[in-house]
Design a protein around this motif. Structure first.
Motif, PDB file in Angstrom:
ATOM      1  N   LYS A   1       0.819  -1.216   0.000  1.00  0.00           N
ATOM      2  CA  LYS A   1       0.000   0.000   0.000  1.00  0.00           C
ATOM      3  C   LYS A   1       0.857   1.273   0.000  1.00  0.00           C
TER       4      LYS A   1
ATOM      5  N   SER B   1       2.350   5.577  -8.973  1.00  0.00           N
ATOM      6  CA  SER B   1       1.019   5.617  -9.599  1.00  0.00           C
ATOM      7  C   SER B   1       0.157   6.717  -8.990  1.00  0.00           C
TER       8      SER B   1
ATOM      9  N   ARG C   1       5.761  -3.595  -5.222  1.00  0.00           N
ATOM     10  CA  ARG C   1       4.384  -3.151  -5.441  1.00  0.00           C
ATOM     11  C   ARG C   1       4.108  -1.828  -4.734  1.00  0.00           C
TER      12      ARG C   1
ATOM     13  N   LYS D   1       2.985   1.676  -6.466  1.00  0.00           N
ATOM     14  CA  LYS D   1       1.752   2.342  -6.041  1.00  0.00           C
ATOM     15  C   LYS D   1       2.012   3.817  -5.747  1.00  0.00           C
TER      16      LYS D   1
END
Length: 725
Positions: A563, A586, A579, A583
């Motif tokens: 997250k 992004s 990841r 994120k």
């Protein structure tokens, strides 16, 4: 006759006086000459003993070991020379029949007068002393109780040595050795480091001084052993000490040196206690004398650390520039704003490898959904490793030439590149946010001219942004990691970016221009979501904005979950980190879409290098930095899902891509990423850095033909550059 008789003795005295005066003058001249020769000899020895060798490109922390050794020799030589000169001078005085005490006034002996006889009474001192029973050899000195002044001096020497070794010498050496990696340098940290250590020394001295007897001896020996152990560990037992480069440390590989370290520390602690139980007074004074000698040695070593600082302040071009770079701050100004005209946002995600992305994408197919309009070049080769080379390449595009000295290459990377000047001449404001610019290889003048003065966010500041308390805690951790025995090092292991984060005051009270940029991805992601990305056209004459943002990426140790949240160092996995950083980027892209600047923004997502690990030999697995690019284009193209391109590209193809997107002439940089056909073979070159216990020793060149993720495509060319030669 009487007059004549009286005259003759007087005449004989007159004729003999000049030779006597001449002899006296000769004796005095001989003594003066001897003293002058002794002084000159001492100065000669000390001059060479304290001369710092002019070794180019030697790490300052290594130089201090040399300085300490030379200073130790100088202290020993001065002691020996002092004894020899004193004894030689006494023999010379006897040979010349010179009595130095001749003109000294000596009080007559005072004796008590017997009132009955009127004669002096014999002094009790002249009476024969009673015969003492000899002590057994090695028996402790019973009743030895040093006065408070003696305890004060011993306590001060031992405390200053131990505290200084751990909390002055170690932190300052680490900061000096990390120049170019840490946000703050010696000029920023030395005062709080020294003052806090001196305050602790004073407190420890006072505490030890009030103690008496066995308690005083016990703690004095304990403090002395701690300081001596730290000094011996740093000087002789840190062979192969893992650097704070974020790599995984397998501590079980250091069992041998760890065992030796433990044995040495046990002896350092045990021997002083054993000796003090036999000869307490002698042991305490020997410990004090040894501390005094090592304090002198380390003072010289610490002073030598500031010599590179003085050199850095001046220009090596001989123009006499002595400006100081410590007043400059790399701030967050411009980090969260873009132009309404055109932008190039350049993300450098440290260590983000193509294989990492593929592995995480298999687990989370939606990971790149926000990257619409992007092209992923999955057959990429970097330039060189590690960050100190790969990151600067992305700002210069320069590689070492065959036959070029490595040091010359490092010193001329910016001079031989027109990349930043081309961007500036095209009318773009430049914001560079990175802790690794290679400025330590440049003069102060060149650093300002070639880098700082081209940016909007690296500017002089009149106030310190350093968090003093956080800096002292962080540097104490670094010192403990270096000076503790091997079995204690894992508890104090640190990572460079972690230290930078602790040392910086990130208060927003005075705006982004006063906040130092530190590589803290989770914080950066939170700021993006909290502050957003604003459109800033304060300067209407600008053609656009160029933002170069260097982030921690997938660099170990991992602390970001999927997250994008900071869950603490070592608590995340590689997949979570991959990841999570995707994120975070992004979220920034989403903000560009929300403020309407996404279509006119060229975005580059890459890494300074791919999967990296310190290695002492040839590569045993491939390394491929991620390369994803979205050009400024129509809204229709920007809405399409990300494409994958298998063209054989390398890091050097990114620079012409950026220049062309700005409307500049990219031909001098080579083809752009989009100009390289997928089905055409292409040879690419890559430099791997070889490491050993002393640091980088060589750079080996590879030729890569075929798939960059296939180790069979990698072949050594036989070309190499010896580093620091």
């Amino acid at each position: 006759m009487r007059a004549s008789t009286c005259w003759k003795p007087s005449s004989r005295i007159s004729r003999s006086a000049p030779p006597r005066r001449m002899a006296t003058m000769n004796r005095r001249f001989a003594l003066i000459a001897f003293d002058a020769a002794g002084f000159a000899l001492t100065a000669f020895v000390l001059t060479f003993a304290f001369t710092q060798p002019a070794w180019a490109y030697v790490d300052p922390s290594v130089m201090t070991y040399t300085i300490q050794a030379l200073a130790g020799v100088a202290v020993a030589l001065s002691t020996v020379m002092g004894v020899l000169m004193r004894r030689t001078r006494k023999k010379l005085l006897r040979a010349l029949n010179v009595d130095e005490n001749r003109n000294k006034e000596v009080e007559a002996n005072v004796s008590r007068i017997d009132p009955n006889t009127g004669k002096p009474v014999a002094s009790s001192a002249a009476a024969p002393k009673p015969r003492r029973t000899p002590k057994r050899s090695g028996a402790p000195a019973k009743g030895y109780a040093p006065a408070w002044t003696t305890r004060l001096v011993l306590s001060l020497l031992v405390s200053l040595f131990s505290v200084g070794t751990l909390l002055i010498v170690a932190p300052l050496e680490i900061v000096a050795a990390s120049k170019g990696s840490l946000t703050y340098g010696l000029t920023d940290v030395w005062q709080p480091v020294v003052l806090s250590a001196l305050a602790l020394t004073a407190a420890l001295t006072a505490f030890l001084t009030v103690l008496r007897g066995r308690a005083f001896n016990l703690l004095l020996m304990l403090v002395f052993s701690l300081g001596l152990g730290c000094w011996v560990q740093a000087m002789f037992l840190n062979h192969g000490l893992p650097a704070a480069n974020g790599g995984t440390v397998k501590w079980t590989d250091y069992k041998t040196i760890g065992s030796i370290s433990a044995i040495v520390w046990a002896l350092i602690v045990a021997v002083p206690f054993m000796l003090s139980s036999l000869k307490r007074q002698a042991t305490q004074f020997v410990c004090g004398a040894l501390c005094a000698a090592l304090i002198i040695v380390q003072t010289v070593a610490v002073a030598s650390l500031f010599a590179p600082e003085a050199i850095q302040k001046g220009s090596t071009t001989g123009d006499g520039d002595s400006s100081d770079l410590s007043e400059y701050l790399m701030s967050e100004e411009g980090l969260f704003d873009v132009s309404s005209k055109h932008n190039v946002v350049f993300f450098v995600l440290d260590t983000y490898d193509t294989q990492f992305a593929k592995d995480s994408l298999a687990k989370d197919p939606a990971m790149f959904d926000e990257l619409s309009g992007f092209t992923w070049f999955d057959n990429s080769v970097g330039s060189m490793i590690p960050t100190r080379y790969g990151n600067v390449f992305l700002l210069t595009g320069t590689m070492p030439q065959e036959g070029q000295r490595w040091g010359d290459f490092l010193a001329t990377r910016y001079q031989n590149s027109s990349y930043l000047s081309d961007i500036q001449n095209l009318g773009y404001s430049i914001g560079i946010y990175s802790d690794t610019l290679g400025q330590q290889h440049l003069s102060a003048e060149d650093t300002k001219r070639l880098i700082y003065d081209r940016t909007i966010n690296i500017r002089p500041t009149t106030e310190s942004t350093m968090d003093v308390k956080g800096s002292l805690i962080a540097l104490a951790q670094c010192a403990l990691y270096r000076d503790m025995p091997w079995f204690g090092k894992p508890f104090f292991w640190f990572y460079t970016d972690e230290i930078n984060q602790r040392m910086s005051d990130v208060s927003e009270a005075k705006g982004l221009a006063s906040i130092p940029y530190v590589m803290n991805d989770a914080k950066w992601g939170n700021d993006v979501n909290r502050l957003g990305v604003k459109v800033n056209d304060a300067n209407s004459g600008e053609a656009g904005s160029f933002r170069y943002i260097h982030m921690t990426g997938t660099h170990w140790p991992y602390n970001v979950n999927e997250k994008g949240e900071d869950i603490g160092l070592y608590n995340a996995t590689l997949d979570q980190q991959t990841r999570g950083i995707t994120k975070i980027v992004s979220d920034y892209i989403r903000k560009l879409k929300e403020n309407g600047t996404y279509d006119n923004t060229t975005i580059v997502i890459t890494a300074d290098h791919g999967d990296y690990y310190p290695i002492t030999g040839p590569l045993d697995k491939p390394t491929s930095p991620i390369v994803m690019v979205k050009p400024a284009q129509s809204a229709e193209l920007d809405s399409q899902p990300m494409k994958v391109n298998h063209a054989p590209i390398w890091a050097g193809d990114i620079l012409p891509t950026v220049i062309k997107s700005m409307g500049g002439d990219a031909t001098k940089y080579g083809p752009t990423l989009f100009d390289i056909p997928e089905d055409q073979p292409r040879e690419r070159f890559y430099l791997e850095t070889i490491n050993n216990d002393t640091g980088d020793v060589a750079a080996l060149q590879y030729a890569v033909n075929g798939d960059a993720l296939d180790m069979n495509s990698w072949q050594l060319t036989g070309k190499e550059w010896r580093i620091w030669e």
